[in-house]
Design a protein around this motif. Structure first.
Motif, PDB file in Angstrom:
ATOM      1  N   UNK A   1      15.374  16.021  11.735  1.00 61.31           N
ATOM      2  CA  UNK A   1      16.731  16.129  11.177  1.00 61.31           C
ATOM      3  C   UNK A   1      16.973  17.499  10.563  1.00 61.31           C
ATOM      4  N   UNK A   2      16.042  17.951   9.736  1.00 63.08           N
ATOM      5  CA  UNK A   2      16.225  19.239   9.053  1.00 63.08           C
ATOM      6  C   UNK A   2      16.198  20.386  10.053  1.00 63.08           C
TER       7      UNK A   2
ATOM      8  N   UNK B   1      17.056  26.406   5.752  1.00 58.94           N
ATOM      9  CA  UNK B   1      16.866  25.068   6.325  1.00 58.94           C
ATOM     10  C   UNK B   1      15.694  25.077   7.304  1.00 58.94           C
ATOM     11  N   UNK B   2      15.533  26.196   8.004  1.00 63.66           N
ATOM     12  CA  UNK B   2      14.417  26.334   8.933  1.00 63.66           C
ATOM     13  C   UNK B   2      13.069  26.301   8.235  1.00 63.66           C
TER      14      UNK B   2
ATOM     15  N   UNK C   1      18.670  24.702  13.611  1.00 65.23           N
ATOM     16  CA  UNK C   1      18.891  25.242  14.953  1.00 65.23           C
ATOM     17  C   UNK C   1      20.383  25.307  15.283  1.00 65.23           C
ATOM     18  N   UNK C   2      21.114  24.285  14.895  1.00 63.24           N
ATOM     19  CA  UNK C   2      22.564  24.315  15.110  1.00 63.24           C
ATOM     20  C   UNK C   2      23.202  25.462  14.324  1.00 63.24           C
ATOM     21  N   UNK C   3      22.712  25.700  13.111  1.00 60.27           N
ATOM     22  CA  UNK C   3      23.229  26.813  12.308  1.00 60.27           C
ATOM     23  C   UNK C   3      22.901  28.159  12.953  1.00 60.27           C
ATOM     24  N   UNK C   4      21.704  28.274  13.551  1.00 66.49           N
ATOM     25  CA  UNK C   4      21.349  29.518  14.259  1.00 66.49           C
ATOM     26  C   UNK C   4      22.290  29.749  15.425  1.00 66.49           C
TER      27      UNK C   4
END
Length: 197
Positions: A10-11, A29-30, A16-19
């Motif tokens: 989940x985290x 978050x990564x 990855x979506x934010x990247x």
């Protein structure tokens, strides 16, 4: 599927979506996701992936700083690495992956040491390019995700395998998004230089 796998997935998915959206929040978050995945991969005896998570924590710290201040104290823009750079680093990646895979094969009880080491090496390359906001980082993430999906499924990490399949799709979308941002940045730089003449 364990609570640790769910939390890590989940985290990391958020990161990855934010990247892919070119967001600075991808980095903190990564870091959290990498710590959780490091614990998960240790339990699954995927030691190269454990080492990879340690690298990601360190790289994410540097990437966070780089994106904020890497352009002479300003935010780093999206740029291209270029064919020459890719042509140099790809063969080196193959050699290093083979050597590290051989070490894992001979000295550990690692499962699928060559595939595991390939994920590690090409993830390092992809992360290095991502830290520099290079468009081609998404090419390498596509390669990594292509190898990772069947490997994780073979270890019964089904949620992780499913998410890496989603990450493969995200890498395609992110590449297009970053390419459009890169083109608009180049266009605006060109317009500024014309206007200043």
């Amino acid at each position: 599927m364990t609570p640790l796998e769910i939390a890590a997935s989940a985290v990391t998915t958020i990161s990855i979506l934010l990247a892919g959206r070119n967001s600075i929040h991808t980095w903190w978050t990564g870091i959290i996701g990498c710590v959780l995945f490091g614990l998960l991969f240790w339990q699954a005896k995927l030691y190269a992936d454990v080492a990879l998570q340690v690298f990601f924590v360190l790289a994410s710290t540097f990437g966070w700083w780089q994106w904020l201040y890497g352009n002479k104290g300003n935010s780093l823009p999206i740029t291209r690495a270029g064919v020459r750079t890719i042509a140099k680093i790809a063969p080196i990646g193959v050699l290093v992956a083979g050597a590290y895979g051989a070490m894992l094969f001979h000295y550990t009880d690692a499962y699928a040491p060559y595939l595991d080491s390939s994920i590690l090496v090409f993830s390092v390359i992809a992360q290095w390019l991502l830290m520099q906001r290079k468009l081609e980082s998404w090419w390498f993430w596509l390669l990594v995700n292509t190898v990772a999906v069947p490997l994780f499924a073979s270890r019964e990490l089904y949620l992780t395998a499913f998410l890496y399949a989603c990450y493969w799709v995200n890498a395609c979308i992110a590449y297009r998004h970053w390419r459009s941002l890169s083109a608009s940045d180049l266009k605006s730089d060109y317009e500024v230089s014309i206007a200043s003449k």
